[in-house]
Every structure is written in structure tokens, then in C-alpha cells.
Design a protein around this motif. Structure first.
Motif, PDB file in Angstrom:
ATOM      1  N   VAL A   1       2.308  91.132 -26.034  1.00  0.00           N
ATOM      2  CA  VAL A   1       0.875  91.575 -26.610  1.00  0.00           C
ATOM      3  C   VAL A   1       1.142  92.895 -27.227  1.00  0.00           C
ATOM      4  CG1 VAL A   1      -1.312  92.248 -25.833  1.00  0.00           C
ATOM      5  CG2 VAL A   1      -0.254  90.476 -24.495  1.00  0.00           C
ATOM      6  N   THR A   2       0.890  92.894 -28.512  1.00  0.00           N
ATOM      7  CA  THR A   2       0.889  94.139 -29.284  1.00  0.00           C
ATOM      8  C   THR A   2      -0.485  94.228 -29.976  1.00  0.00           C
ATOM      9  OG1 THR A   2       1.916  93.247 -31.121  1.00  0.00           O
ATOM     10  CG2 THR A   2       3.219  93.663 -29.578  1.00  0.00           C
ATOM     11  N   ARG A   3      -0.350  95.348 -30.944  1.00  0.00           N
ATOM     12  CA  ARG A   3      -1.459  95.742 -31.655  1.00  0.00           C
ATOM     13  C   ARG A   3      -1.720  94.732 -32.720  1.00  0.00           C
ATOM     14  NH1 ARG A   3      -2.315 101.120 -34.906  1.00  0.00           N
ATOM     15  NH2 ARG A   3      -4.304 100.701 -35.980  1.00  0.00           N
ATOM     16  N   TRP A   4      -0.615  93.752 -33.254  1.00  0.00           N
ATOM     17  CA  TRP A   4      -0.631  93.135 -34.468  1.00  0.00           C
ATOM     18  C   TRP A   4      -0.602  91.421 -33.888  1.00  0.00           C
ATOM     19  CZ3 TRP A   4       2.185  97.441 -34.447  1.00  0.00           C
ATOM     20  CH2 TRP A   4       1.601  98.402 -35.149  1.00  0.00           C
TER      21      TRP A   4
ATOM     22  N   TYR B   1     -10.089  89.041 -31.658  1.00  0.00           N
ATOM     23  CA  TYR B   1      -8.777  89.674 -31.262  1.00  0.00           C
ATOM     24  C   TYR B   1      -8.796  90.741 -30.362  1.00  0.00           C
ATOM     25  CZ  TYR B   1      -3.862  90.974 -31.865  1.00  0.00           C
ATOM     26  OH  TYR B   1      -2.707  90.972 -31.461  1.00  0.00           O
ATOM     27  N   ARG B   2      -9.849  91.601 -30.364  1.00  0.00           N
ATOM     28  CA  ARG B   2      -9.922  92.898 -29.541  1.00  0.00           C
ATOM     29  C   ARG B   2     -10.363  92.195 -27.897  1.00  0.00           C
ATOM     30  NH1 ARG B   2     -13.823  95.957 -31.557  1.00  0.00           N
ATOM     31  NH2 ARG B   2     -12.753  96.014 -33.575  1.00  0.00           N
TER      32      ARG B   2
ATOM     33  N   LYS C   1      -7.285  90.602 -26.346  1.00  0.00           N
ATOM     34  CA  LYS C   1      -6.392  91.628 -25.636  1.00  0.00           C
ATOM     35  C   LYS C   1      -7.015  92.163 -24.745  1.00  0.00           C
ATOM     36  CE  LYS C   1      -4.787  94.559 -28.159  1.00  0.00           C
ATOM     37  NZ  LYS C   1      -4.299  95.574 -29.220  1.00  0.00           N
TER      38      LYS C   1
ATOM     39  N   ALA D   1     -11.577  90.600 -35.976  1.00  0.00           N
ATOM     40  CA  ALA D   1     -11.194  91.676 -35.473  1.00  0.00           C
ATOM     41  C   ALA D   1     -11.780  92.036 -33.982  1.00  0.00           C
ATOM     42  CB  ALA D   1     -11.491  93.207 -36.320  1.00  0.00           C
TER      43      ALA D   1
ATOM     44  N   HIS E   1      -5.542  91.984 -20.998  1.00  0.00           N
ATOM     45  CA  HIS E   1      -5.605  93.261 -20.300  1.00  0.00           C
ATOM     46  C   HIS E   1      -6.297  93.375 -18.912  1.00  0.00           C
ATOM     47  CE1 HIS E   1      -4.707  97.718 -19.644  1.00  0.00           C
ATOM     48  NE2 HIS E   1      -5.894  97.851 -19.407  1.00  0.00           N
TER      49      HIS E   1
ATOM     50  N   SER F   1      -2.011  86.212 -34.769  1.00  0.00           N
ATOM     51  CA  SER F   1      -1.786  87.346 -35.166  1.00  0.00           C
ATOM     52  C   SER F   1      -3.378  88.045 -35.519  1.00  0.00           C
ATOM     53  CB  SER F   1      -1.088  87.251 -36.650  1.00  0.00           C
ATOM     54  OG  SER F   1      -2.109  86.521 -37.327  1.00  0.00           O
ATOM     55  N   TYR F   2      -3.156  89.429 -35.721  1.00  0.00           N
ATOM     56  CA  TYR F   2      -4.332  90.273 -35.902  1.00  0.00           C
ATOM     57  C   TYR F   2      -5.417  89.530 -37.020  1.00  0.00           C
ATOM     58  CZ  TYR F   2      -7.347  94.258 -36.829  1.00  0.00           C
ATOM     59  OH  TYR F   2      -8.400  95.018 -37.001  1.00  0.00           O
TER      60      TYR F   2
END
Length: 110
Positions: A60-63, A89-90, A93, A86, A97, A80-81
Motif C-alpha cells: 500500500v503506497t500513495r500511488w 482510492y482514498r 486506502k 481519487a 489502514h 493504481s492511483y
């Protein structure tokens, strides 16, 4: 400037035409495989009448988000991002989390 003998003109034309047709075939293939991907809280995935289960969250990364998916054989699902909104995708994540999205191994634990 490089001078090419005229004998190579037909070959270069055929090669360019073959590359163009191959590009069109690949582009149409990618247009046909688009569709909504649904990820459920219990780790199930549905996409184009196919189902699978999330085995593990690999990265899990920003992109990028990478899942290991078990269907008939082990596969990876890479999100992918820029492949979705957006906001969605947020949300994905954030669900990872906070632990809201469970993998198949976590769901089957007693």
C-alpha cells in the motif's frame, strides 16, 4: 540524413502496417476488459462475472495498492492511483489502514 535503398520501402510499409494493426488489437482488448471492480468487506472481489478472495495485502503506497488474490490460481490485483477516482482510492486506502477490509484468511479465523 540516412539514405535507405528503395528496395526496403515495401518491407518498412508492411512492418508499419503490422505494428498499427497490433496496436489496434491490443487497444480494443483493453477497452473490452474495463468494467466495475467490486471489493467487499469480507475480502471477496467481483469483476465481470468472476469472483475471487483477497488472500493478502502486499503493498500500500500513495500511488499503488497490490493484493494477492486467490481465484483458480494465485494472482495479483494491482490498483493504481489513476485507475479510479481519487476519492475512491482514498477510501480504499483508509479501509485498509483501519482494518475494515478483511482478507479471506482473517474472515475464516475463529
Amino acid at each position: 540524413m540516412i539514405a535507405v535503398p528503395p528496395v526496403f520501402y515495401p518491407f518498412s510499409y508492411l512492418l508499419a502496417e503490422a505494428l498499427l494493426f497490433e496496436w489496434q488489437r491490443i487497444y480494443l482488448h483493453f477497452l473490452l476488459i474495463e468494467g466495475p471492480l467490486r471489493i467487499y468487506h469480507d475480502g471477496q472481489i467481483r469483476w465481470q462475472n468472476q469472483t475471487g478472495n483477497i488472500v493478502a495485502v502486499k503493498l500500500v503506497t500513495r500511488w499503488l495498492v497490490v493484493f494477492s488474490v486467490a481465484e483458480h490460481h494465485s494472482q495479483w490485483l494491482i490498483i493504481s492511483y489513476d485507475s479510479c477516482d481519487a476519492i475512491r482510492y482514498r477510501q480504499l486506502k483508509m479501509m485498509l489502514h483501519l482494518g475494515i477490509l478483511k482478507t479471506a484468511s482473517e474472515v475464516t479465523k475463529p
